[in-house]
Design a protein around this motif. Structure first.
Motif, PDB file in Angstrom:
ATOM      1  N   ASP A   7       0.750  -1.280  -0.205  1.00 15.10           N
ATOM      2  CA  ASP A   7      -0.006   0.181  -0.098  1.00 15.10           C
ATOM      3  C   ASP A   7       0.856   1.283  -0.023  1.00 15.10           C
ATOM      4  OD1 ASP A   7       1.075  -0.084   2.742  1.00 15.10           O
ATOM      5  OD2 ASP A   7      -1.029   0.131   3.620  1.00 15.10           O
ATOM      6  N   GLU A   8       2.353   1.166   0.376  1.00 14.72           N
ATOM      7  CA  GLU A   8       2.982   2.184   0.449  1.00 14.72           C
ATOM      8  C   GLU A   8       3.292   2.904  -1.109  1.00 14.72           C
ATOM      9  OE1 GLU A   8       6.690   2.133   2.627  1.00 14.72           O
ATOM     10  OE2 GLU A   8       5.760   0.874   4.233  1.00 14.72           O
ATOM     11  N   TYR A  43      12.015   2.910  -1.297  1.00 14.45           N
ATOM     12  CA  TYR A  43      11.446   1.593  -0.972  1.00 14.45           C
ATOM     13  C   TYR A  43       9.933   1.675  -1.878  1.00 14.45           C
ATOM     14  CZ  TYR A  43       8.282  -2.188   0.639  1.00 14.45           C
ATOM     15  OH  TYR A  43       7.190  -3.203   0.517  1.00 14.45           O
ATOM     16  N   TYR A  82      20.379   3.195  14.882  1.00 15.81           N
ATOM     17  CA  TYR A  82      19.993   3.734  16.153  1.00 15.81           C
ATOM     18  C   TYR A  82      20.831   4.616  16.911  1.00 15.81           C
ATOM     19  CZ  TYR A  82      15.759   0.897  14.795  1.00 15.81           C
ATOM     20  OH  TYR A  82      14.498   0.417  14.172  1.00 15.81           O
TER      21      TYR A  82
END
Ligand code: NAD
Ligand code: DAU
Length: 348
Positions: free
Chosen positions: A132-133, A156, A347
């Motif tokens: 759905d992106e 992406y 991170y």
């Protein structure tokens, strides 16, 4: 016996699809083609590896010569194409890897299928599994339908959008018999712990901080992976050629609310005091180009093919947590080695 090629079958969703097809369709021979990247893991499909109707092939869809040879040797009847680079954060760091696998790799499969099948498309089908992106980001209102214009924001989603366009172009230009689905966020067993739910489950188990991007008010529509596999089975067998179907759970959650629910359930399952895991929540720098909200309208697949999700989110999440807690060896194996380097870079 029909020969079915499934690509990316050692990954998260692909492993569930391969398992379902191998067990449910003894009249098919399932060929699982996977490059075994960091995301591919033969442990995900260990239970079916010795089935007589199953063959694993290690190979890269970017390798055109190899793909053409594979099709000429096996002359597949159907293709379910799931192999992809799938993580948005990795696409921000290395976009070209996504173009190679998601665009060039898909092109190689389309070309091979077209060249092998052209002139006799009877009984053939190319199924492209997408996301759905590709539709971009919603505001507070509305849902993605099959006619929502494409508006991808990450490398992406841009690479997946490009591959979707090529699939449709092969349908229009060469009459390639294809079906295409765009699905929302999946969760469940064998999910690599770089994505929100398995990463946070792993961090809670290990008392590590839970890195929530931005203010946490981003919304995703979550679907249990086995319900996605059931939808894929249905579309492959009953979907109409040249049609697109959206797949989603009508199950929207703001990230922060989902993380709080996860903390609560994990405290219960781990026998920790209520509120223990909540203290691990840490707001960190936002993802660049972060899409605010995804939500799928899955009316078409429901009305035309009769599909709907079979488990509630609470049930699915409970089963998922239980799976991770009873598969600590799997979790330890996939989080050792290169995972540690990735985690530090993403991170720190
Ligand atoms: P994943 O990253 O878990 O698995 C991808 C698999 O593809 C891995 O086994 C990997 O080894 C293999 N692969 C990668 N590059 C390859 C190459 N060049 N050649 C051969 N194999 C290669 O991905 P996933 O989450 O299971 O997603 C599967 C598909 O579903 C993808 O196409 C993705 O875009 C789509 N999708 C995913 C979601 C989701 O929430 N995870 C939702 C909608 C659609
Ligand atoms: O919508 C379908 C897509 O869902 C698939 O096409 C992708 O392959 C899949 O990775 C997934 O994309 P997301 O970017 O939505 O999933 P992810 O699990 O990476 O992130 C979900 C949300 O959580 C998103 O808003 C970003 C946020 N997040 C994620 C991570 C990894 C955090 O806040 N912290 C994190 O550490």
């Amino acid at each position: 016996m029909k020969k079915i090629l499934i690509t990316g079958g050692a990954g998260f969703i692909g492993s569930h699809v391969v398992r379902r097809f191998v067990n449910k369709y003894p009249e098919y021979h399932i060929f699982n083609l996977d490059a075994l990247t960091y995301a591919g893991n033969l442990e995900n499909i260990k239970d079916i590896e010795h089935n007589p109707n199953y063959t694993f092939i290690k190979g890269d869809i970017v390798d055109e010569t190899f793909i053409n040879k594979l099709f000429s040797v096996h002359n597949f009847d159907g293709v379910l194409h799931l192999a992809a680079e799938s993580h948005v954060d990795r696409s921000i760091k290395d976009p070209l890897a996504f173009v190679k696998t998601n665009v060039i790799g898909t092109m190689n499969l389309l070309n091979a299928a077209k060249n092998q099948w052209m002139g006799n498309y009877e009984g053939k089908r190319f199924y492209h599994i997408s996301t759905d992106e590709v539709y971009g980001s919603l505001g507070a209102e509305g849902l993605f339908t099959e006619t929502t214009p494409y508006d991808p924001n990450s490398p992406y989603s841009a690479s997946k959008a490009s591959s979707d366009h090529f699939v449709r172009a092969y349908g229009a230009t060469y009459d390639l018999p294809y079906v295409l689905t765009n699905c929302s966020n999946n969760y469940g067993s064998y999910h690599f712990p770089e994505k929100l739910i398995p990463l946070f489950i792993n961090n809670i188990i290990n008392n590590k901080s839970l890195p929530v991007y931005g203010d946490g008010n981003y919304t995703r529509d979550w679907l249990y992976v086995e319900d996605h596999a059931a939808a894929i089975d249905l579309v492959f067998h009953k979907g109409k050629n040249h049609e697109t179907y959206n797949i989603g759970g009508f199950n929207e959650w703001k990230n922060i609310d989902l993380v709080k629910l996860l903390c609560q359930l994990m405290d219960q399952k781990l026998g920790r005091n209520e509120g223990t895991s909540h203290q691990l929540i840490t707001y960190v720098k936002d993802r660049p180009g972060h899409d605010l909200r995804y939500a799928i309208d899955s009316t078409k697949i429901n009305k035309e093919l009769g599909w709907k999700p079979s488990v509630t989110f609470e049930e699915g999440l409970g089963k998922t947590i239980d799976w991770y807690l009873s598969n600590s060896e799997w979790l330890q194996n996939v989080t050792s080695g290169t995972y540690k380097d990735y985690y530090k870079k993403q991170y720190s």
